[in-house]
Design an enzyme around this catalytic site. Structure first.
Site, PDB file in Angstrom:
ATOM      1  CE1 TYR A  69       2.578   2.440  -6.425  1.00 38.72           C
ATOM      2  CE2 TYR A  69       2.968   1.156  -4.439  1.00 38.72           C
ATOM      3  CZ  TYR A  69       2.263   2.141  -5.122  1.00 38.72           C
ATOM      4  OH  TYR A  69       1.260   2.821  -4.473  1.00 38.72           O
TER       5      TYR A  69
ATOM      6  CE  LYS B 216       3.003   6.346  -4.278  1.00 41.25           C
ATOM      7  NZ  LYS B 216       2.093   7.243  -5.063  1.00 41.25           N
TER       8      LYS B 216
END
Ligand SMILES: NC(=O)C1=CN([C@@H]2O[C@H](COP(=O)(O)OP(=O)(O)OC[C@H]3O[C@@H](n4cnc5c(N)ncnc54)[C@H](O)[C@@H]3O)[C@@H](O)[C@H]2O)C=CC1
Ligand SMILES: CC(C)=CCC[C@@H](C)[C@H]1CC[C@H]2C3=C(CC[C@]12C)[C@@]1(C)CCC(=O)C[C@@H]1CC3
Length: 345
Positions: free
Chosen positions: A144, A148
Site C-alpha cells: 500500500y 502511495k
C-alpha cells in the site's frame, strides 16, 4: 465529438467520495457552497445535492463523463491498506492515478488535490516531528505504502503552472472518527478476541491520530489556496491534529470509552517484532496451502511500538491550517458514535 462544458470554480468532483474520508469531504464542500460529483466504484450513501457516478478510476471514458464542467478534483480513492493485494494497489494507485491525471487534463480540470499519506516516509523506525522534506521510504512498510509513494510522485510532478494544471498532496496520518470502518472496529474486534492485553514496548511512543473532519478541512484549505502564483503548487502537506499522543494511551481511551479493559502487560518491542517476523515467514511459507491472517504482523507491531508523528507547520504557514476539533473532543465524539460496539456485560 461531445461538447465540453465550461468548468466552473465551484463545481468539484471527489474520486473515492463514497469512502470514510471522502464523505466528510463531500459534506464540508456542500456546506461551503460547492456542487459536488462523487466518482466511486460504489455508492456509499445518498445526500441531496450530490451526483454519483459509478465507475473505476482506471476507466478513462467513465471518468471523463464524470468530470465534465468540473474545475477541481479531490482524489481520495484507494484500495484498503488491509487488502494486501500488490497487483490491485499498483493498478489503482499508480496506473489509475496516471489515468486520473490525463483525464483531468483532457476534461479541462485546473486543480487536483491528492490524499497521500504521511507513511510515505515511514520505514518502521522512529519519526519524531517529521517534516515534509524527509526522503521517501526506501523500504516502505507494505505494498500500500509503496504505491502511495509512486502515486504522490506522479501527482506532484504533473503540476504545471504554465499550463494552468495545479496539484498538491495532503498527507494525513491515522485518520479516525465516526463511521471509520477500520481503526475502532479492528481495535474492538482485537479486544473481543482477548488480544488487547499487552502493551508493545514501554508505552511511551508518540503517534499522530487525526480527526477526520480536520483532514477534510485541510484538503479544502489546500484547494482554496492553490493558485498559479501560490507557493503550495506541486508540494506535499502533513495534516495532523497537532497533538501527538502515546499510541497506547489513545488505544486505551477508545477501549475504556467502550467499556473494554485497557492493555496493561508490557512486552519488549524487539522481542515482539522478531516473533512477528518469524510468524510472517511461516505465513508466507504456508500460503500455498493455508491462508492465515495473523493479528501481529511486523508492520502492525512497528506502528504500535515506534514513534511516528509529523510536523504540520508547513500547512499552518502556507494554508492557514489549524485543527478544528481537539483530540479530546474528537475521541469523545468517536466513542459516542460507536455505541453499537460497546461491550455488553
Ligand atoms: N484511513 C487512514 O487512516 C488514512 C487514509 N489515507 C488515504 O486517504 C484516502 C481515503 O481513505 P479512507 O477514506 O480511509 O478509505 P476508504 O476505503 O473508506 O475510501 C476509499 C474509497 O475509494 C473507493 N475506490 C477504491 N478503488 C477505487 C477505484 N478503482 N475506482 C474508484 N473508486 C475506488 C472505495 O470504494 C472507497 O469508497 C486513501 O487514499 C488513503 O490512502 C491516508 C492516510 C491515513
Ligand atoms: C497512526 C496510524 C498509522 C494508525 C493506523 C491504524 C491501524 C494501523 C491501527 C488501528 C488499530 C491498530 C492495532 C494494532 C496495530 C495498528 C492498528 C491496526 C495492533 C494489531 C497492534 C498489536 C496489538 O497488540 C493489537 C493492536 C490492535 C489495534
Amino acid at each position: 465529438m461531445a461538447t465540453r462544458i465550461r468548468p466552473s470554480s465551484k463545481r468539484c468532483a471527489v474520486i473515492g467520495g463514497s469512502g470514510f474520508l471522502g464523505r466528510y469531504l463531500v459534506e464540508q464542500l456542500l456546506d461551503r457552497g460547492y456542487s459536488v460529483s462523487v466518482f466511486d466504484i460504489r455508492q456509499g450513501y445518498e445526500l441531496p445535492g450530490v451526483t454519483f457516478h459509478l465507475g473505476d478510476l482506471c476507466d478513462k471514458q467513465a471518468l471523463l463523463a464524470a468530470l465534465q464542467g468540473v474545475s477541481l478534483v479531490f482524489h481520495c480513492a484507494s484500495p484498503a491498506p488491509s487488502c494486501d493485494d500488490r497487483a490491485l494497489f499498483h493498478r489503482v494507485n499508480v496506473d489509475g492515478t496516471r489515468n486520473v491525471l490525463q483525464t483531468c487534463q483532457e476534461a479541462g480540470v485546473q486543480k487536483v488535490i491528492l490524499t497521500s499519506s504521511a507513511s510515505v516516509v515511514y520505514e518502521g523506525t522512529d519519526i519524531k516531528d517529521g517534516k515534509e522534506d524527509l526522503p521517501y521510504a526506501k523500504k516502505p512498510i507494505d505494498y500500500y505504502t509503496e504505491t502511495k509513494i509512486q502515486q504522490e510522485k506522479l501527482v506532484l510532478e504533473a503540476c504545471d503552472t504554465q499550463k494552468g494544471f495545479l496539484t498538491v498532496a495532503i498527507r494525513p496520518h491515522g485518520i479516525f472518527g465516526p463511521r471509520d470502518p477500520q481503526l475502532v472496529p479492528i481495535l474492538v474486534d482485537t479486544a473481543k478476541r482477548g488480544k488487547m492485553k499487552f502493551i508493545i514496548g514501554d508505552g511511551t511512543n508518540l503517534v499522530d491520530f487525526t480527526f477526520v473532519e480536520n483532514v477534510a478541512h485541510g484538503h479544502i484549505l489546500a484547494a482554496e489556496s492553490l493558485r498559479p502564483e501560490s507557493p503550495i503548487c506541486g508540494k506535499a502537506y502533513h495534516i495532523t491534529n497537532d497533538e501527538p499522543v502515546r499510541f497506547w494511551d489513545f488505544m486505551s481511551q477508545i477501549l475504556v470509552g467502550l467499556d473494554y479493559d485497557p492493555p496493561k502487560y508490557r512486552l519488549p518491542y524487539r522481542l515482539v517484532h522478531v516473533l512477528a517476523m518469524l510468524l510472517w515467514l511461516l505465513v508466507l511459507f504456508l500460503r500455498p496451502v493455508l491462508q492465515l491472517r495473523p493479528t501481529f504482523t511486523p508492520m502492525r507491531v512497528a506502528l504500535a511500538g515506534t514513534h511516528h508523528y509529523y510536523s504540520c507547520t508547513r500547512a499552518k504557514e502556507d494554508l492557514g491550517y489549524r485543527p478544528l476539533v481537539s483530540l479530546k473532543d474528537a475521541i469523545t465524539r468517536t466513542v459516542n458514535s460507536y455505541s453499537h460496539l460497546r461491550r455488553v456485560a
